[in-house]
Design a protein around this motif. Structure first.
Motif, PDB file in Angstrom:
ATOM      1  N   ARG A 171       0.832  -1.215   0.000  1.00  0.00           N
ATOM      2  CA  ARG A 171       0.000   0.000   0.000  1.00  0.00           C
ATOM      3  C   ARG A 171       0.863   1.261   0.000  1.00  0.00           C
TER       4      ARG A 171
ATOM      5  N   LEU B  40       2.267   1.774  -3.462  1.00  0.00           N
ATOM      6  CA  LEU B  40       1.255   2.266  -4.397  1.00  0.00           C
ATOM      7  C   LEU B  40       0.955   3.743  -4.163  1.00  0.00           C
TER       8      LEU B  40
ATOM      9  N   TRP C 211       3.839   5.752  -5.360  1.00  0.00           N
ATOM     10  CA  TRP C 211       3.870   5.728  -6.832  1.00  0.00           C
ATOM     11  C   TRP C 211       2.856   6.705  -7.416  1.00  0.00           C
TER      12      TRP C 211
END
Length: 214
Positions: free
Chosen positions: A12, A15, A18
């Protein structure tokens, strides 16, 4: 805390980072540039009086005509040479870069001072004799290339040294050209960094709009 939970948290976090760094930040930067600095963000493209793009304010162009202010020399001919037909070797250093020739290098001396040879095809007209023949007092930036060979600027002194030639060619008053140079001289950044310079492309675009004094 279980190993699976640690793995889930790591995924998580990856992500989220990102999304922030690969999507949100680049999109924000693009939007900010287009809204606040659209001219710079789109390449600082200059246009002529017909609205046609003629080049970037950031990259020099070769001007050699007597009707225009000439640029400083470029080891790569401002990257206008065809790499497949580079007989003169102007692209040997790549699309940007200096010649790295020492002051004592014969090739540099031949380009600057000229070279006479019994074989006319091997003779070279140096930059200094060429400038003197045109009535231009040689300045350092009209003789030596810049580190990138893409420098769009010359010094105000180099521009003013070309006034007589352009005035005679275009039938203009020398005072008109001196005022034009002063109007197109960029000062030091923040008043203290760098040296004053004249963007040759901008100056020549302004020159084309200049009318002879009545």
């Amino acid at each position: 805390m279980s190993f699976a939970r640690e793995i889930g948290r790591a995924i998580r976090s990856t992500l989220v980072l990102w999304v922030i760094t690969a999507l949100i930040y680049p999109l924000f930067t693009i939007a900010f540039g287009q809204i606040v600095f659209p001219f710079q963000a789109n390449g600082s493209i200059l246009t002529n009086d017909r609205g046609q793009p003629v080049g970037s304010a950031l990259i020099g162009q070769p001007f050699t005509s007597d009707r225009y202010f000439n640029s400083r020399p470029s080891t790569t001919n401002y990257s206008t040479a065809d790499p497949t037909k580079d007989e003169a070797g102007v692209l040997k250093t790549g699309v940007s870069g200096a010649s790295n020739l020492a002051p004592s290098n014969p090739a540099l001396l031949d380009r600057i001072q000229g070279k006479t040879d019994p074989d006319p095809t091997k003779s070279i007209e140096g930059d200094i004799p060429r400038l003197q023949k045109a009535g231009i007092k040689p300045t350092a930036d009209l003789i030596y290339t810049s580190g990138s060979s893409l420098d769009p600027h010359i010094t105000p002194e180099a521009a003013k040294a070309q006034i007589s030639r352009i005035a005679a060619t275009r039938k203009l008053d020398t005072n008109q050209l001196e005022i034009l140079i002063n109007q197109n001289t960029d000062g030091r950044w923040l008043g203290i960094f760098g040296e004053p310079g004249v963007n040759v492309l901008k100056l020549n675009l302004a020159l084309d709009k200049l009318k002879p004094a009545s």
